[in-house]
Design a protein around this motif. Structure first.
Motif, PDB file in Angstrom:
ATOM      1  N   ALA A 226       0.802  -1.226   0.000  1.00  0.00           N
ATOM      2  CA  ALA A 226       0.000   0.000   0.000  1.00  0.00           C
ATOM      3  C   ALA A 226       0.835   1.277   0.000  1.00  0.00           C
ATOM      4  CB  ALA A 226      -0.943   0.021   1.200  1.00  0.00           C
ATOM      5  N   CYS A 227       2.102   1.191   0.430  1.00  0.00           N
ATOM      6  CA  CYS A 227       2.950   2.392   0.487  1.00  0.00           C
ATOM      7  C   CYS A 227       4.171   2.276  -0.419  1.00  0.00           C
ATOM      8  CB  CYS A 227       3.412   2.643   1.923  1.00  0.00           C
ATOM      9  SG  CYS A 227       2.076   2.888   3.097  1.00  0.00           S
ATOM     10  N   TYR A 228       4.355   1.117  -1.036  1.00  0.00           N
ATOM     11  CA  TYR A 228       5.443   0.861  -1.968  1.00  0.00           C
ATOM     12  C   TYR A 228       6.817   1.012  -1.326  1.00  0.00           C
ATOM     13  CZ  TYR A 228       1.441   1.918  -5.028  1.00  0.00           C
ATOM     14  OH  TYR A 228       0.198   1.984  -5.608  1.00  0.00           O
ATOM     15  N   LEU A 229       6.923   0.739  -0.043  1.00  0.00           N
ATOM     16  CA  LEU A 229       8.210   0.763   0.635  1.00  0.00           C
ATOM     17  C   LEU A 229       8.923  -0.582   0.463  1.00  0.00           C
ATOM     18  CD1 LEU A 229       7.647   2.461   4.124  1.00  0.00           C
ATOM     19  CD2 LEU A 229       8.437   3.489   2.005  1.00  0.00           C
ATOM     20  N   HIS A 230      10.240  -0.541   0.466  1.00  0.00           N
ATOM     21  CA  HIS A 230      11.023  -1.772   0.529  1.00  0.00           C
ATOM     22  C   HIS A 230      11.038  -2.195   1.992  1.00  0.00           C
ATOM     23  CE1 HIS A 230      12.343  -1.543  -3.622  1.00  0.00           C
ATOM     24  NE2 HIS A 230      12.594  -0.262  -3.440  1.00  0.00           N
ATOM     25  N   ALA A 231      10.048  -2.953   2.398  1.00  0.00           N
ATOM     26  CA  ALA A 231       9.877  -3.328   3.794  1.00  0.00           C
ATOM     27  C   ALA A 231      10.227  -4.800   3.972  1.00  0.00           C
ATOM     28  CB  ALA A 231       8.447  -3.070   4.248  1.00  0.00           C
ATOM     29  N   ALA A 308      -2.407 -11.172  21.851  1.00  0.00           N
ATOM     30  CA  ALA A 308      -1.934  -9.826  21.531  1.00  0.00           C
ATOM     31  C   ALA A 308      -1.847  -9.547  20.026  1.00  0.00           C
ATOM     32  CB  ALA A 308      -0.580  -9.570  22.196  1.00  0.00           C
ATOM     33  N   PRO A 309      -1.449 -10.527  19.169  1.00  0.00           N
ATOM     34  CA  PRO A 309      -1.378 -10.227  17.741  1.00  0.00           C
ATOM     35  C   PRO A 309      -2.695  -9.755  17.124  1.00  0.00           C
ATOM     36  CG  PRO A 309      -0.074 -12.159  18.209  1.00  0.00           C
ATOM     37  CD  PRO A 309      -0.832 -11.837  19.471  1.00  0.00           C
ATOM     38  N   LEU A 310      -3.833 -10.103  17.708  1.00  0.00           N
ATOM     39  CA  LEU A 310      -5.107  -9.632  17.173  1.00  0.00           C
ATOM     40  C   LEU A 310      -5.238  -8.114  17.316  1.00  0.00           C
ATOM     41  CD1 LEU A 310      -5.608 -12.761  17.881  1.00  0.00           C
ATOM     42  CD2 LEU A 310      -8.018 -12.149  17.854  1.00  0.00           C
ATOM     43  N   GLY A 311      -4.543  -7.543  18.286  1.00  0.00           N
ATOM     44  CA  GLY A 311      -4.551  -6.101  18.454  1.00  0.00           C
ATOM     45  C   GLY A 311      -3.311  -5.419  17.927  1.00  0.00           C
ATOM     46  N   LEU A 312      -2.161  -6.091  17.985  1.00  0.00           N
ATOM     47  CA  LEU A 312      -0.898  -5.453  17.601  1.00  0.00           C
ATOM     48  C   LEU A 312      -0.900  -4.948  16.166  1.00  0.00           C
ATOM     49  CD1 LEU A 312       1.807  -7.784  19.223  1.00  0.00           C
ATOM     50  CD2 LEU A 312       1.501  -5.325  19.649  1.00  0.00           C
ATOM     51  N   ILE A 313      -1.584  -5.641  15.272  1.00  0.00           N
ATOM     52  CA  ILE A 313      -1.574  -5.222  13.873  1.00  0.00           C
ATOM     53  C   ILE A 313      -2.375  -3.952  13.635  1.00  0.00           C
ATOM     54  CG2 ILE A 313      -3.567  -6.634  13.214  1.00  0.00           C
ATOM     55  CD1 ILE A 313      -0.396  -5.761  11.125  1.00  0.00           C
ATOM     56  N   VAL A 314      -3.305  -3.614  14.517  1.00  0.00           N
ATOM     57  CA  VAL A 314      -4.231  -2.503  14.256  1.00  0.00           C
ATOM     58  C   VAL A 314      -3.510  -1.158  14.133  1.00  0.00           C
ATOM     59  CG1 VAL A 314      -6.220  -1.229  15.148  1.00  0.00           C
ATOM     60  CG2 VAL A 314      -6.204  -3.738  15.201  1.00  0.00           C
ATOM     61  N   PRO A 315      -2.601  -0.781  15.041  1.00  0.00           N
ATOM     62  CA  PRO A 315      -1.858   0.463  14.818  1.00  0.00           C
ATOM     63  C   PRO A 315      -1.036   0.423  13.531  1.00  0.00           C
ATOM     64  CG  PRO A 315      -1.612  -0.270  17.086  1.00  0.00           C
ATOM     65  CD  PRO A 315      -2.257  -1.398  16.338  1.00  0.00           C
ATOM     66  N   GLY A 316      -0.563  -0.764  13.166  1.00  0.00           N
ATOM     67  CA  GLY A 316       0.154  -0.899  11.900  1.00  0.00           C
ATOM     68  C   GLY A 316      -0.740  -0.675  10.701  1.00  0.00           C
ATOM     69  N   GLN A 317      -1.983  -1.129  10.775  1.00  0.00           N
ATOM     70  CA  GLN A 317      -2.939  -0.858   9.691  1.00  0.00           C
ATOM     71  C   GLN A 317      -3.194   0.644   9.569  1.00  0.00           C
ATOM     72  OE1 GLN A 317      -6.238  -3.121  11.150  1.00  0.00           O
ATOM     73  NE2 GLN A 317      -5.553  -5.054  10.248  1.00  0.00           N
ATOM     74  N   LEU A 318      -3.383   1.303  10.710  1.00  0.00           N
ATOM     75  CA  LEU A 318      -3.613   2.750  10.697  1.00  0.00           C
ATOM     76  C   LEU A 318      -2.395   3.487  10.163  1.00  0.00           C
ATOM     77  CD1 LEU A 318      -5.402   3.004  14.147  1.00  0.00           C
ATOM     78  CD2 LEU A 318      -6.457   3.456  11.925  1.00  0.00           C
ATOM     79  N   LEU A 319      -1.204   3.015  10.519  1.00  0.00           N
ATOM     80  CA  LEU A 319       0.028   3.610   9.993  1.00  0.00           C
ATOM     81  C   LEU A 319       0.089   3.465   8.484  1.00  0.00           C
ATOM     82  CD1 LEU A 319       2.939   4.699  10.132  1.00  0.00           C
ATOM     83  CD2 LEU A 319       3.680   2.357  10.688  1.00  0.00           C
ATOM     84  N   THR A 320      -0.220   2.291   7.977  1.00  0.00           N
ATOM     85  CA  THR A 320      -0.179   2.047   6.533  1.00  0.00           C
ATOM     86  C   THR A 320      -1.135   2.977   5.797  1.00  0.00           C
ATOM     87  OG1 THR A 320       0.401  -0.278   6.888  1.00  0.00           O
ATOM     88  CG2 THR A 320      -0.546   0.310   4.751  1.00  0.00           C
ATOM     89  N   GLU A 321      -2.358   3.078   6.292  1.00  0.00           N
ATOM     90  CA  GLU A 321      -3.361   3.928   5.641  1.00  0.00           C
ATOM     91  C   GLU A 321      -2.926   5.382   5.652  1.00  0.00           C
ATOM     92  OE1 GLU A 321      -6.900   6.461   5.196  1.00  0.00           O
ATOM     93  OE2 GLU A 321      -5.568   6.292   6.942  1.00  0.00           O
ATOM     94  N   ALA A 322      -2.441   5.871   6.793  1.00  0.00           N
ATOM     95  CA  ALA A 322      -2.041   7.283   6.898  1.00  0.00           C
ATOM     96  C   ALA A 322      -0.792   7.570   6.082  1.00  0.00           C
ATOM     97  CB  ALA A 322      -1.813   7.631   8.366  1.00  0.00           C
ATOM     98  N   LEU A 323       0.164   6.651   6.081  1.00  0.00           N
ATOM     99  CA  LEU A 323       1.391   6.870   5.310  1.00  0.00           C
ATOM    100  C   LEU A 323       1.105   6.847   3.814  1.00  0.00           C
ATOM    101  CD1 LEU A 323       4.455   7.238   5.206  1.00  0.00           C
ATOM    102  CD2 LEU A 323       4.680   4.735   5.365  1.00  0.00           C
ATOM    103  N   ALA A 324       0.238   5.947   3.370  1.00  0.00           N
ATOM    104  CA  ALA A 324      -0.120   5.921   1.946  1.00  0.00           C
ATOM    105  C   ALA A 324      -0.694   7.261   1.512  1.00  0.00           C
ATOM    106  CB  ALA A 324      -1.116   4.788   1.683  1.00  0.00           C
ATOM    107  N   ARG A 325      -1.620   7.799   2.291  1.00  0.00           N
ATOM    108  CA  ARG A 325      -2.192   9.104   1.936  1.00  0.00           C
ATOM    109  C   ARG A 325      -1.135  10.195   1.973  1.00  0.00           C
ATOM    110  NH1 ARG A 325      -5.132  11.024   5.399  1.00  0.00           N
ATOM    111  NH2 ARG A 325      -5.222   9.443   7.059  1.00  0.00           N
ATOM    112  N   ARG A 326      -0.231  10.131   2.946  1.00  0.00           N
ATOM    113  CA  ARG A 326       0.851  11.118   3.044  1.00  0.00           C
ATOM    114  C   ARG A 326       1.741  11.071   1.809  1.00  0.00           C
ATOM    115  NH1 ARG A 326       4.671  13.858   2.894  1.00  0.00           N
ATOM    116  NH2 ARG A 326       5.968  14.734   4.578  1.00  0.00           N
ATOM    117  N   GLY A 328       0.666  10.261  -1.180  1.00  0.00           N
ATOM    118  CA  GLY A 328      -0.147  10.487  -2.369  1.00  0.00           C
ATOM    119  C   GLY A 328      -0.618   9.221  -3.049  1.00  0.00           C
ATOM    120  N   ILE A 329      -0.706   8.136  -2.296  1.00  0.00           N
ATOM    121  CA  ILE A 329      -1.138   6.841  -2.823  1.00  0.00           C
ATOM    122  C   ILE A 329      -2.543   6.533  -2.313  1.00  0.00           C
ATOM    123  CG2 ILE A 329      -0.643   4.349  -2.817  1.00  0.00           C
ATOM    124  CD1 ILE A 329       2.320   5.150  -2.233  1.00  0.00           C
ATOM    125  N   ASP A 330      -3.376   5.978  -3.168  1.00  0.00           N
ATOM    126  CA  ASP A 330      -4.708   5.539  -2.745  1.00  0.00           C
ATOM    127  C   ASP A 330      -4.578   4.185  -2.068  1.00  0.00           C
ATOM    128  OD1 ASP A 330      -7.306   4.747  -2.384  1.00  0.00           O
ATOM    129  OD2 ASP A 330      -7.859   4.789  -4.513  1.00  0.00           O
TER     130      ASP A 330
END
Length: 344
Positions: A226-231, A308-326, A328-330
């Protein structure tokens, strides 16, 4: 602008409650099916494969059964028959229509395994129809291409599966998950700081260990697609064996951990090493100990390590969505991706 991805992230508490309500009463069915099996084989691709990593660690850490990840090409390309007597084969597919996964589960059954499907595709999906037992999640339709609610409900189904395998955990912990996820959506931590810290970076290393390793893999996948990073998603044990050399000012680390458990101390030590070398170390979870040594911290869930993994990913999802918009990616429609992926 509210993206579909952000809306579907917000739907996760309700999706988790519905899925748990549907699946927790079926623990007895899992017990009966798995009674004559001794080990597990997880069959999946992509995001579902990251969920399967959680299933593997959970199974081995809390049920005492050996669990492995399948290589579907053994079934679909090499067409090699294996002796799977005594194996419980668990196939995961969000759509339930990925041909390779359906074919591999059928192959496992033909080789003597008992079979389970975990899918959001419903009881009539090809994967559910091909299994001895179908654990169908109730995430509802997911329109954004990056999987969010279908991933966390898969984890919930795997947790229920492990309860049916006799896991030495408290089933009541699962009922706490939707509320914990709701709190993380409302307060993910220093999201803006992490977004800005990654906005001008070409790549990132995402690391965790044990039960948190699945989250590291899934977050790395989300940042790639979603952000095209080399992750790179790595266990911190593997990271320390050489790849840590790539972590520098231009390649920060994101470190993931539950607030308790045997891998927390190692994650804290790794964060100290990263920042001591002058590189940014962003963190997800890990409680006050990990946040204290981070460059910026995202919150984790107030949950025992096994869920814990059921919750740990959620801030990461929010990070992905916000970084993509930052950037300029849909985030709803990353280039080159579809909801159902066809593989040979």
């Amino acid at each position: 602008m509210t993206t579909r991805m952000l809306s579907e992230i917000a739907e996760q508490p309700a999706a988790l409650r519905a899925t748990l309500d549907a699946l927790l009463p079926r623990i007895g069915e899992v017990e009966r099916l798995a009674g004559r099996t001794r080990q597990l084989l997880f069959i999946a691709r992509g995001t579902s494969d990251n969920a399967a990593v959680y299933g593997r660690y959970l199974t081995e850490a809390h049920t005492g059964r050996l669990a492995t990840l399948a290589a579907p090409s053994i079934a679909t390309a090499y067409r090699r028959r294996l002796d799977l007597d005594g194996v419980l084969a668990v196939a995961l597919s969000q759509s339930g229509r990925t041909e390779e996964i359906v074919e591999t589960l059928a192959w496992a059954g033909d080789c003597g395994a008992r079979t389970v499907a975990i899918t959001n595709g419903g009881e009539r999906s090809p994967l559910a129809q091909s299994a001895d037992l179908a654990l169908c999640t109730l995430a509802g339709e997911e329109k954004a291409v990056p999987a969010t609610k279908t991933y966390t409900t898969q984890l919930a189904a795997l947790a229920v599966l492990c309860l049916g395998l006799g896991a030495d955990v408290d089933a009541a912990d699962l009922r706490r998950v939707p509320d914990a996820v709701e709190r993380l959506i409302s307060d993910p931590g220093d999201l803006e700081a992490v977004v800005e810290g990654l906005a001008d970076k070409p790549g990132v290393v995402v690391s965790g260990r044990g039960l948190a390793f699945s989250t590291a893999l899934e977050l790395a996948l989300k940042l790639k697609e979603a952000c095209y990073l080399h992750a790179m998603g790595l266990s911190y044990a593997d990271l320390l064996h050489g790849p840590i050399a790539v972590v520098d000012r231009d390649t920060p680390a994101i470190l993931v951990a539950a607030a308790e458990g045997p891998t927390l101390a190692g994650t804290v030590a790794l964060a100290e090493r990263v920042t001591g070398a002058g590189a940014p170390a962003f963190t997800v979870g890990g409680g006050p100990a990990l946040a204290a040594v981070s460059s910026a911290a995202l919150n984790g869930p107030d949950l025992p390590e096994w869920v814990a993994p059921l919750g740990l990913i959620v801030p990461g999802q929010l990070l992905t969505e916000a970084l993509a918009r930052r950037l300029g990616i849909d985030p709803d429609a990353p280039r080159g991706l579809n909801k159902v992926t066809r593989t040979d």
